[in-house]
Design an enzyme around this catalytic site. Structure first.
Site, PDB file in Angstrom:
ATOM      1  CB  VAL A  69      30.592 -16.106   7.673  1.00 31.86           C
ATOM      2  CG1 VAL A  69      30.569 -15.928   6.164  1.00 31.86           C
ATOM      3  CG2 VAL A  69      31.580 -17.210   8.055  1.00 31.86           C
ATOM      4  CB  CYS A  81      21.518  -8.845   1.665  1.00 30.01           C
ATOM      5  SG  CYS A  81      21.473 -10.577   2.008  1.00 30.01           S
ATOM      6  CE  LYS A 125      20.782 -21.297  -1.630  1.00 38.58           C
ATOM      7  NZ  LYS A 125      21.508 -20.068  -1.960  1.00 38.58           N
ATOM      8  CG  ASN A 126      25.096 -21.901  -1.844  1.00 39.28           C
ATOM      9  OD1 ASN A 126      24.058 -21.363  -2.216  1.00 39.28           O
ATOM     10  ND2 ASN A 126      25.552 -21.824  -0.609  1.00 39.28           N
ATOM     11  CG  ASP A 136      24.911 -21.202   4.053  1.00 39.12           C
ATOM     12  OD1 ASP A 136      24.753 -20.036   4.457  1.00 39.12           O
ATOM     13  OD2 ASP A 136      25.230 -21.474   2.876  1.00 39.12           O
ATOM     14  NE  ARG A 186      25.630  -9.749  -1.818  1.00 37.68           N
ATOM     15  CZ  ARG A 186      26.796 -10.277  -2.102  1.00 37.68           C
ATOM     16  NH1 ARG A 186      26.870 -11.534  -2.477  1.00 37.68           N
ATOM     17  NH2 ARG A 186      27.883  -9.542  -2.023  1.00 37.68           N
ATOM     18  NE  ARG A 195      16.921 -17.086  -1.704  1.00 39.60           N
ATOM     19  CZ  ARG A 195      17.918 -16.892  -0.849  1.00 39.60           C
ATOM     20  NH1 ARG A 195      17.710 -16.380   0.325  1.00 39.60           N
ATOM     21  NH2 ARG A 195      19.158 -17.182  -1.205  1.00 39.60           N
ATOM     22  NE  ARG A 224      25.285 -12.429   1.373  1.00 38.49           N
ATOM     23  CZ  ARG A 224      24.657 -13.556   1.036  1.00 38.49           C
ATOM     24  NH1 ARG A 224      23.364 -13.628   1.110  1.00 38.49           N
ATOM     25  NH2 ARG A 224      25.333 -14.593   0.614  1.00 38.49           N
ATOM     26  CB  ILE A 255      30.541  -7.436  -4.740  1.00 40.06           C
ATOM     27  CG1 ILE A 255      30.094  -6.117  -5.350  1.00 40.06           C
ATOM     28  CG2 ILE A 255      29.342  -8.326  -4.489  1.00 40.06           C
ATOM     29  CD1 ILE A 255      29.630  -6.295  -6.797  1.00 40.06           C
ATOM     30  CG  ASP A 256      34.937  -5.119  -0.498  1.00 42.47           C
ATOM     31  OD1 ASP A 256      34.095  -6.031  -0.362  1.00 42.47           O
ATOM     32  OD2 ASP A 256      35.797  -4.864   0.356  1.00 42.47           O
TER      33      ASP A 256
HETATM   34  C1  UD1 Z   1      28.091 -17.901  -0.407  1.00 44.32           C
HETATM   35  C2  UD1 Z   1      26.834 -18.741  -0.320  1.00 44.32           C
HETATM   36  C3  UD1 Z   1      26.161 -18.550   1.030  1.00 44.32           C
HETATM   37  C4  UD1 Z   1      27.148 -18.830   2.159  1.00 44.32           C
HETATM   38  C5  UD1 Z   1      28.423 -18.012   1.969  1.00 44.32           C
HETATM   39  C6  UD1 Z   1      29.491 -18.335   2.993  1.00 44.32           C
HETATM   40  C7  UD1 Z   1      26.049 -18.824  -2.603  1.00 44.32           C
HETATM   41  C8  UD1 Z   1      24.990 -18.463  -3.554  1.00 44.32           C
HETATM   42  N1  UD1 Z   1      25.922 -18.345  -1.353  1.00 44.32           N
HETATM   43  O1  UD1 Z   1      27.684 -16.538  -0.322  1.00 44.32           O
HETATM   44  O2  UD1 Z   1      25.058 -19.451   1.118  1.00 44.32           O
HETATM   45  O3  UD1 Z   1      26.550 -18.471   3.377  1.00 44.32           O
HETATM   46  O4  UD1 Z   1      28.975 -18.249   0.656  1.00 44.32           O
HETATM   47  O5  UD1 Z   1      29.757 -19.690   2.986  1.00 44.32           O
HETATM   48  O6  UD1 Z   1      26.966 -19.554  -2.921  1.00 44.32           O
HETATM   49  N2  UD1 Z   1      32.396 -10.074   1.569  1.00 44.32           N
HETATM   50  C9  UD1 Z   1      32.932  -8.807   1.456  1.00 44.32           C
HETATM   51  N3  UD1 Z   1      33.360  -8.400   0.225  1.00 44.32           N
HETATM   52  C10 UD1 Z   1      33.277  -9.202  -0.882  1.00 44.32           C
HETATM   53  C11 UD1 Z   1      32.725 -10.490  -0.747  1.00 44.32           C
HETATM   54  C12 UD1 Z   1      32.288 -10.915   0.489  1.00 44.32           C
HETATM   55  O7  UD1 Z   1      33.033  -8.087   2.433  1.00 44.32           O
HETATM   56  O8  UD1 Z   1      33.675  -8.776  -1.968  1.00 44.32           O
HETATM   57  C13 UD1 Z   1      31.917 -10.530   2.877  1.00 44.32           C
HETATM   58  C14 UD1 Z   1      30.408 -10.766   2.865  1.00 44.32           C
HETATM   59  O9  UD1 Z   1      29.702  -9.560   3.129  1.00 44.32           O
HETATM   60  C15 UD1 Z   1      30.251 -11.775   3.973  1.00 44.32           C
HETATM   61  C16 UD1 Z   1      31.541 -12.600   3.869  1.00 44.32           C
HETATM   62  O10 UD1 Z   1      32.467 -11.799   3.158  1.00 44.32           O
HETATM   63  O11 UD1 Z   1      30.204 -11.130   5.216  1.00 44.32           O
HETATM   64  C17 UD1 Z   1      31.387 -13.943   3.184  1.00 44.32           C
HETATM   65  O12 UD1 Z   1      30.908 -13.747   1.884  1.00 44.32           O
HETATM   66  P1  UD1 Z   1      31.110 -14.812   0.725  1.00 44.32           P
HETATM   67  O13 UD1 Z   1      31.959 -15.948   1.179  1.00 44.32           O
HETATM   68  O14 UD1 Z   1      31.495 -14.081  -0.482  1.00 44.32           O
HETATM   69  O15 UD1 Z   1      29.621 -15.374   0.567  1.00 44.32           O
HETATM   70  P2  UD1 Z   1      28.717 -15.386  -0.715  1.00 44.32           P
HETATM   71  O16 UD1 Z   1      29.507 -15.828  -1.897  1.00 44.32           O
HETATM   72  O17 UD1 Z   1      27.954 -14.124  -0.798  1.00 44.32           O
END
Ligand code: UD1
Length: 425
Positions: free
Chosen positions: A328, A117, A22-23, A306, A93, A398, A122, A124-125
């Site tokens: 995480v 969420c 999926k990811n 996960d 997301r 999902r 979560r 996206i900064d």
């Molecule tokens: C992806 C996966 C998800 C998996 C995760 C970690 C997809 C669709 N989803 O999610 O299944 O659990 O990787 O392996 O691929 N964060 C920030 N700022 C940012 C980005 C992330 O603070 O700009 C934080 C997030 O809130 C979270 C952590 O970093 O606490 C990890 O996030 P990230 O690795 O980005 O996970 P996703 O890409 O959202």
């Protein structure tokens, strides 16, 4: 409303094949935006998150055709909209993955800000800071992020605070056609990142180092459509292997690389499970009591967040006590209270779960807290005393294709059942 009903205690085991990840599939679909024309993806899982990404692409003006159960043909020639609306971002997301490709191809993107969420804030900064370094200008208004590239995109070094999967992917996709070379330091190393890098290279990009903490992207002027087979889903595989740890008969999972579950399988061995790694398959069987083992989630190659819920459902029946630490995501222990309804003894303290093993689960009505938590509840139901009814199963849909059918194939007494919505009674 539909629920999953599980009759506990029925022996299960045998062979099951997992779908494409999926990811990975979601990001590969977003990446097709980068090159005008028809790209083809195979081994795409037929799950609701993929359907949502299909809707995102269609909203932008792409044609998405399902060519077979697991094959998508995506024609991005006529994309004429650069906006992803909130109703789609709120559903999934990962829709924010179109930000990088839209900026690369059109120099503009409007993406609704992801709202709350169920597994934490979560943010996206990191995506935004990294893209700013490449020359993207951001404005936030009316709940949308409006991104433009006033002077084009120029390669630079971006050092991530944390090895974020989503930020690494957005930066990779934004920089493939940037001027010069982009270096992503402290990049995520997940197998899905490698899969994306391979697809980008098949499109004519020059990405090296994926799978290591430093990824280098040398900008090229043009990309072309490509064909790619999605990597096998290590998390779907891990879910069935975790189930094997509860059952009496071995489970063999095919269609993924056991090395993508390196630490998970190592921990399962420490729990006393027998793990046999093969080429593209793995078998797990229970040999005696489940031994308590501490787990802490970390970015790959650490223990995947996960797989935390499914492993907690296993450890809740261990002989002794152990600690599961979630590093995480914030707020990813909602499963614990549902497992407690089934008799588990789990205490949450901040980002630690203290698990005291109990002798067995007792079937109960429970609610999927999220995707992996939902799967873990069904898993607990398989060995519970009596019937377990899991609601809110849209979470499971999902990310798991034919979850119930695959469990039935293993011999489990599991079915989807229509029941009256309790709220309307
Ligand atoms: C992806 C996966 C998800 C998996 C995760 C970690 C997809 C669709 N989803 O999610 O299944 O659990 O990787 O392996 O691929 N964060 C920030 N700022 C940012 C980005 C992330 O603070 O700009 C934080 C997030 O809130 C979270 C952590 O970093 O606490 C990890 O996030 P990230 O690795 O980005 O996970 P996703 O890409 O959202």
């Amino acid at each position: 409303m539909e629920v999953i009903q599980v009759e506990g205690g029925r022996p299960f085991g045998g062979e099951v094949t997992v779908e494409g990840a999926k990811n990975s599939a979601l990001k590969l679909m977003a990446a097709t935006i980068l090159a005008p024309g028809v790209s083809r993806l195979t081994n795409v899982p037929n799950i609701s998150d993929v359907h949502v990404m299909g809707k995102v692409l269609k909203y932008l003006g792409a044609k998405v055709e399902v060519k077979g159960l697991h094959e998508l043909e995506i024609d991005t020639s006529d994309i004429d909209r650069f906006e992803t609306p909130y109703h789609l971002v709120a559903k999934m997301r990962a829709s924010t993955a179109v930000l990088g490709p839209l900026l690369s191809r059109f120099g503009e993107a409007i993406v609704a800000m992801p709202g709350g969420c169920n597994i934490g804030a979560r943010k996206i900064d990191m995506h935004i800071l990294g893209l700013e370094a490449l020359g993207v200008a951001f404005e936030v208004n009316h709940g949308n992020i409006h991104a433009t590239t006033p002077k084009g995109l120029t390669g630079t070094t971006v050092t991530l605070d944390f090895a974020s999967v989503g930020a690494t992917e957005n930066l990779m996709m934004a920089s493939v056609r940037a001027k010069g070379t982009t270096t992503i330091d402290n990049a995520a190393r997940e197998p899905e990142i490698v899969d994306l890098a391979n697809f980008l290279n098949e499109m004519g990009a020059k990405v090296s180092g994926a799978g290591s903490p430093v990824i280098e992207i040398e900008g090229v002027s043009e990309l072309h459509p490509a064909e790619h087979k999605v990597v096998g889903d290590r998390i779907e595989a891990g879910t069935f292997l975790a189930m094997a740890g509860l059952g009496k008969t071995p489970v063999t999972v095919k269609g993924f690389e056991p090395r993508h579950l390196g630490l998970v399988l190592k921990k399962y061995e420490l729990m006393g499970l027998k793990v046999e790694r093969g080429n593209g398959e793995c078998t797990v069987s229970r040999e005696g009591a489940i031994r308590p083992v501490d787990i802490q989630t970390l970015p790959f190659p650490g223990f995947p967040t996960d797989m935390q819920a499914q492993t907690m459902a296993l450890l809740a029946l261990c002989e002794g006590s152990c600690i599961v630490t979630e590093n995480v995501f914030e707020n990813r222990f909602m499963l614990a209270s549902e497992l407690q309804r089934m008799g588990a003894d789990i205490r949450i303290e901040g980002h630690h779960a203290i698990v005291h093993g109990v002798d067995g689960y007792s079937g109960a009505q429970v609610k999927s807290p999220d995707l992996r938590g939902g799967a873990a509840l069904v898993m607990a139901g398989l060995v519970a005393d009596g019937t377990t009814t899991v609601s809110d199963i849209y979470h499971i849909d999902r990310g798991y294709e034919c979850f119930v059918e695959k469990l039935q194939g293993l011999g489990a007494a599991v079915s989807r059942v229509e029941v009256p919505d309790q709220d309307t009674l």
